[in-house]
Design a protein around this motif. Structure first.
Motif: not given
Length: 433
Positions: A310-334
């Motif tokens: 969520v870029d508050l300066t340019s006022a747009n929302i884009t996907p955050f493709d965090w996975q560095t490998e295929d088939n990864l899912t988030s278990v917990v984040y902090s």
């Protein structure tokens, strides 16, 4: 606002010692380590002085909190709470563990025993036995706990069925020591709301009492007057089904069903705008939580299991493709203790680090749990005394040094944990707005 000078703080801390019964007290004199003239003065390195801190862990099926010494990973004490903790947080300066029992309308405070007070040209660093304080809050359905800088907001939702209205309370470590809130605000209906503290202002949420939903749809600006607030403004851009909030130095943002409400502050002028949901967001999905760091102008929003920038300066929302490998899912984040990295533990047991300074670019991946169970529900706890985090998986506690990538199993619990927080003296003073 109720102000606490350094002299007052010393008196408060001294008075707090008298209320600890037979708890053991140890005091060490230190040279001042957290005297800061401006927000750029962050170069205080006192790892040896502040120590590793303590880990507070609540039991899942008992009204008990366990306090561990992270210097040698030994159990210091187990304390009985009034009820099992449903949620556990650290106080703004990490002296207290805050136990929230939402369904029983109760908030309790456990003094972790590590804190410091300024005496003229030096600090007295206290290394005391933990104790359950006599201070409690007993308003209806305490839910959102929003810590900003040296203060925190606790939002009590109220109960529509019982005709109990929502309430907002502001606290600090000093006010907890005095067994008092800094300020309170009562609403005219029940709300599943939140609040963002901005110096003498608080941006909080409103709902129509006739609404079928308990979620708010508007944001109001409150200004602090002694121990209460005056409502200064209701922003004219709606935020339907509002849930989740975060702030940067210049912006405050709230998650809405149709996007993100962004409010820019310049002095005492607050200007709202709506950032629409992106086309990539699935129908029926919405951003319901927001996170971030002072190191970045880009917030991170979560929608179900997906992440968005969520870029508050340019006022747009884009996907955050965090996975560095295929088939990864988030278990917990902090986040780490200084909000310099986002941390995502993936389903392969690796901890993925993303740099706030570089607008959340991938930095590295550390294996922390081998053979992570598919139904695992681990907890990430971040230290503020160094670049270390603790991961509690089932009954195993593992420390991870984010700098040198050293991973070590340090504790095996003999109870099922429900929540955990780090308590101690932070490595450096925080400078949240």
């Amino acid at each position: 606002m109720k102000k606490f000078s350094l002299n007052t703080l010393a008196l408060v801390c001294a008075a707090a010692l008298t209320g600890c019964g037979d708890a053991e007290t140890n005091i060490t004199e230190l040279e001042p380590t957290i005297i800061v003239e401006d927000d750029d003065a962050h170069d205080h390195d006192h790892d040896e002085e502040v120590g590793e801190g303590r880990l507070a862990i609540t039991a899942a099926d008992q009204a008990v909190i366990y306090i561990y010494n992270l210097e040698d990973n030994s159990l210091i004490d187990s304390l009985n709470l009034t009820h099992p903790a449903e949620y556990l947080y650290a106080s703004p300066e990490n002296r207290y563990a805050v136990s929230i029992q939402r369904t029983l309308d109760s908030v309790e405070f456990v003094d972790g025993g590590l804190w410091q007070e300024l005496h003229d040209d030096h600090y007295d660093q206290h290394d005391d036995e933990p104790v359950l304080t006599d201070f409690t809050l007993n308003d209806s359905k305490p839910t959102h706990y929003v810590q900003r800088g040296e203060q925190t907001a606790i939002f009590f939702d109220g109960d529509g069925d019982s005709g109990i209205n929502a309430r907002l309370s502001i606290l600090s470590d000093e006010s907890i020591a005095e067994e008092a809130t800094i300020a309170d605000h009562d609403f005219d209906t029940n709300i599943h709301g939140t609040a963002e503290i901005r110096d003498n202002y608080v941006l909080t949420t409103l709902r129509d009492s006739d609404s079928d939903s308990t979620l708010p749809e508007y944001v109001a600006l409150l200004e602090l007057h002694d121990d209460h607030f005056h409502q200064e403004e209701i922003f004219d851009i709606s935020c339907p089904a509002l849930h989740g909030s975060f702030q940067t130095e210049t912006h405050i943002a709230f998650g809405c069903s149709d996007g993100v409400l962004s409010i820019e502050q310049q002095g005492n002028v607050f200007t709202p705008q709506k950032i629409a949901n992106p086309a990539e967001l699935a129908t029926g999905s919405r951003i319901g939580a927001l996170y971030g760091s002072p190191e970045s102008n880009i917030m991170i929003g979560t929608a179900s299991s997906d992440f968005y920038f969520v870029d508050l300066t340019s006022a747009n929302i884009t996907p955050f493709d965090w996975q560095t490998e295929d088939n990864l899912t988030s278990v917990v984040y902090s986040f780490d203790g200084h909000k310099e990295h986002m941390l995502i533990l993936d389903n392969e047991g690796y901890l993925n680090l993303y740099s706030a300074e570089d607008d959340w670019t991938f930095e590295k991946r550390i294996l922390v749990i081998e053979d992570l169970a598919t139904d695992a529900d681990p907890i990430i706890v971040s230290s503020k005394a160094g670049e270390v985090i603790y991961i509690i998986n089932d009954q195993q506690v593992t420390s991870v040094d984010l700098d040198d990538e050293h991973v070590e199993e340090i504790l095996t619990l003999d109870f099922a944990p429900s929540g955990a927080v780090w308590l101690g003296i932070a490595e450096e003073e925080e400078h949240d707005h």
